[in-house]
Design a protein around this motif. Structure first.
Motif, short mmCIF file in Angstrom:
data_model
loop_
_atom_site.label_atom_id
_atom_site.label_comp_id
_atom_site.label_asym_id
_atom_site.label_seq_id
_atom_site.Cartn_x
_atom_site.Cartn_y
_atom_site.Cartn_z
N SER A 100 0.82 -1.21 0.00
CA SER A 100 0.00 0.00 0.00
C SER A 100 0.86 1.27 0.00
O SER A 100 0.51 2.25 -0.67
CB SER A 100 -0.96 0.00 1.18
OG SER A 100 -0.26 -0.15 2.40
N LEU A 101 2.02 1.27 0.70
CA LEU A 101 2.88 2.45 0.72
C LEU A 101 3.43 2.72 -0.69
O LEU A 101 3.35 3.84 -1.19
CB LEU A 101 4.03 2.27 1.71
CG LEU A 101 5.09 3.37 1.70
CD1 LEU A 101 4.52 4.68 2.25
CD2 LEU A 101 6.32 2.97 2.48
N CYS A 102 4.01 1.68 -1.32
CA CYS A 102 4.60 1.85 -2.66
C CYS A 102 3.53 2.20 -3.68
O CYS A 102 3.77 3.01 -4.58
CB CYS A 102 5.34 0.58 -3.08
SG CYS A 102 6.83 0.27 -2.10
N ALA A 103 2.34 1.63 -3.54
CA ALA A 103 1.26 1.94 -4.47
C ALA A 103 0.84 3.39 -4.32
O ALA A 103 0.61 4.10 -5.31
CB ALA A 103 0.07 1.01 -4.23
N GLU A 104 0.75 3.84 -3.08
CA GLU A 104 0.33 5.22 -2.80
C GLU A 104 1.36 6.21 -3.34
O GLU A 104 1.00 7.23 -3.91
CB GLU A 104 0.18 5.39 -1.28
CG GLU A 104 -0.22 6.77 -0.85
CD GLU A 104 -0.24 6.89 0.67
OE1 GLU A 104 0.27 7.90 1.17
OE2 GLU A 104 -0.75 5.97 1.33
N LYS A 105 2.64 5.90 -3.19
CA LYS A 105 3.70 6.82 -3.60
C LYS A 105 4.10 6.63 -5.07
O LYS A 105 4.84 7.45 -5.60
CB LYS A 105 4.94 6.62 -2.73
CG LYS A 105 4.70 6.85 -1.25
CD LYS A 105 4.46 8.30 -0.96
CE LYS A 105 4.35 8.52 0.55
NZ LYS A 105 4.04 9.88 0.90
N CYS A 161 8.09 -1.56 -6.05
CA CYS A 161 8.12 -2.36 -4.83
C CYS A 161 8.96 -3.61 -5.09
O CYS A 161 8.64 -4.39 -5.99
CB CYS A 161 6.68 -2.73 -4.43
SG CYS A 161 6.50 -3.32 -2.74
#
Length: 195
Positions: A38-43, A47
């Protein structure tokens, strides 16, 4: 022993940070791209993970937990490619089945038409044989003569019926075939014997 809790020294923090940096370097060198957490997708980051490590490179770098699946992007890409290939093959098989079904329907229609034609030819041949026998029976030389004779008989029967004749039927003009029953002969009478 004192009852005091010892605080971690900056040196131990630095050791943890050093371990994290080393793990980030390993992930950078040997990691493979996976479906983003979720962090890499958001930014919008790439990943990367590797076997035996449960967190992605960016989550390790930040010292946080990771909710990544570890599912390789290339594996997902292979699954998608295989799905597309199978969909294409399915469409080809469906088209092939449709063409075969149409060919079968056409062959069925052609067979029905050939059967109907065969039946017509058989009936015509049977009629010709019947008329040929009738022609020979009457001593005529052609089917035209037979047709003319039948027409004359038919007209004569109609004329006779119009004049009030009963029981006059032109059986040749009808398609009615019948066979008279066989009646056994009556034995002769015997005269009474005189004694």
């Amino acid at each position: 022993m004192s009852g005091r809790v010892e605080k971690s020294t900056p040196r131990s923090k630095s050791k943890k940070t050093e371990q994290r940096h080393n793990l980030v370097a390993l992930l950078d060198e040997f990691g493979f791209e996976v479906m983003p957490c979720s962090l890499c997708a958001e930014k919008g980051w790439r990943c990367t993970m590797m076997e035996g490590v449960s967190r992605c490179k960016e989550c390790v770098r930040r010292g946080r937990s990771c909710d990544g699946s570890g599912l390789s992007v290339s594996a997902v890409s292979r699954v998608v490619d295989e799905s597309r290939r199978l969909r294409s093959e399915e469409q080809e098989a469906s088209d092939s089945l449709r063409r075969a079904s149409e060919a079968l329907e056409k062959a069925h229609r052609e067979a029905q038409e050939a059967f109907a034609r065969l039946e017509r030819i058989r009936k015509q041949r049977e009629s010709l044989v019947t008329r040929g026998v009738e022609m020979a029976r009457r001593g005529l030389r052609s089917l035209d003569e037979l047709e003319a004779a039948e027409r004359v008989e038919s007209e004569a029967a109609v004329d006779a019926q119009s004049l009030g004749a009963f029981g006059v039927v032109d059986w040749n003009a009808t398609d009615f075939d019948f066979v008279l029953p066989q009646i056994p002969p009556i034995p002769p009478r015997r005269s009474p014997s005189v004694s």
